[in-house]
Scaffold this motif. Structure first.
Motif, short mmCIF file in Angstrom:
data_model
loop_
_atom_site.label_atom_id
_atom_site.label_comp_id
_atom_site.label_asym_id
_atom_site.label_seq_id
_atom_site.Cartn_x
_atom_site.Cartn_y
_atom_site.Cartn_z
N HIS A 1 0.88 -1.19 0.00
CA HIS A 1 0.00 0.00 0.00
C HIS A 1 0.91 1.23 0.00
N HIS B 1 -4.35 6.39 -5.75
CA HIS B 1 -5.80 6.58 -5.56
C HIS B 1 -6.59 6.66 -6.85
N GLU C 1 -5.62 1.78 -5.49
CA GLU C 1 -6.54 1.86 -4.35
C GLU C 1 -7.83 2.46 -4.89
N SER D 1 -11.44 0.56 -0.99
CA SER D 1 -11.55 1.45 0.18
C SER D 1 -12.87 2.22 0.15
N HIS E 1 -13.60 5.80 1.59
CA HIS E 1 -13.00 6.97 2.24
C HIS E 1 -14.03 8.03 2.61
N HIS F 1 -7.72 -0.46 5.11
CA HIS F 1 -7.92 0.17 6.43
C HIS F 1 -9.37 0.06 6.93
N ASP G 1 0.91 2.56 3.57
CA ASP G 1 0.09 3.68 3.06
C ASP G 1 0.95 4.94 2.97
#
Ligand SMILES: [Zn+2]
Ligand SMILES: [Zn+2]
Length: 267
Positions: free
Chosen positions: A6, A39, A79, A105, A107, A151, A226
């Motif tokens: 990550h 991202h 991601e 993810s 977010h 996460h 990350d």
């Protein structure tokens, strides 16, 4: 073998080191396999973190990084945020011929901004935010658009920064349903070590959630820092290897072409 699955580069608007710089830093820190996961967030509106994603740029940076660190085991992932809001777009992005690994993810608040922008005022309000967040993660967990969930207790990162001492109970029915969906589809979750920034010593998800995942039968587990800058490339990695061993994990998962491979959990 130290691995980091990550990691962000300047292709992500919140990162400040280039992909070649990240690859060099990873090699110098003793990380044997690095997977870049820039991202791509698909939230359709209010998404202050929305970013245009281009595989072309990603591939160009990857080629540059491979040339900068010859022979290094560098992999290219993504991601993918809020994929469940736009399944057609998610499918299109993941149909690219070279994708080693996908972190899924959530977010953002449902239909809103990143949890980073939230105001967290009381444990009760936090719990409500977490309940809504988990409903999104469950949707994600049941979707085809990820290899591991990123996460898992993400909003806690920002709730704690605002002084709210809250946690996600491993017994939460939605957490258990998420574990079921992940495990039954032979996918996984990640251990994200970004809680080591600023002198902290926590992972996302927390140790008790990781232990509950293992107790539920979870075996696919990746690890990543990350990192958004070279100075975070190895932050918390060795400590988290030890923590995972203490919990009882003996293996980690790495991916190539989205195919999982179990490796020994040894630093
Ligand atoms: Zn993330
Ligand atoms: Zn990230």
């Amino acid at each position: 073998m130290l691995v980091n699955f990550h990691c962000h580069s300047t292709l992500s608007s919140d990162a400040s080191s280039t992909m070649p710089e990240m690859a060099r830093a990873a090699r110098d820190a003793g990380i044997e396999v690095l997977c870049m996961t820039d991202h791509c967030d698909l939230l359709p509106y209010d998404g202050r973190k929305f970013e245009r994603f281009s595989w072309e740029k990603s591939e160009a940076a990857y080629a540059e990084a491979c040339a900068a660190v010859p022979g290094y085991d560098l992999r290219l992932g993504i991601e993918l945020g809020s994929s469940f809001y736009d399944p057609a777009k998610a499918e299109k992005i993941l149909s690219h011929q070279h994708v080693d690994f996908v972190i899924g993810s959530a977010h953002n608040f449902p239909g809103g901004p990143d949890y980073y922008y939230g105001t967290y005022e009381s444990p009760a309000q936090c719990q409500q935010v977490l309940d809504e967040y988990l409903d999104q993660v469950l949707m994600l967990a049941r979707s085809p658009y990820y290899d591991v969930l990123g996460h898992l207790d993400y909003p806690l990162r920002y709730m704690r920064l605002q002084g709210q001492d809250v946690s996600l109970s491993p017994q939460h029915p939605t957490v258990q349903a998420i574990f079921r969906a992940v495990i039954d589809s032979d996918r996984g979750i990640e251990c994200n070590t970004s809680g080591y920034r600023g002198g902290g010593r926590s992972t996302f998800p927390s140790r008790d959630l990781l232990a509950a995942y293992r107790a539920a039968g979870g075996r696919r587990l990746t690890i990543g820092t990350d990192a958004h800058h070279t100075d975070q490339i190895v932050l918390g990695l060795k400590e988290s290897y030890q923590m995972l061993r203490d919990i009882g994990f003996t293996e980690l998962t790495i991916y190539r072409d989205r195919v999982p491979e179990q490796i020994k959990l040894e630093a």
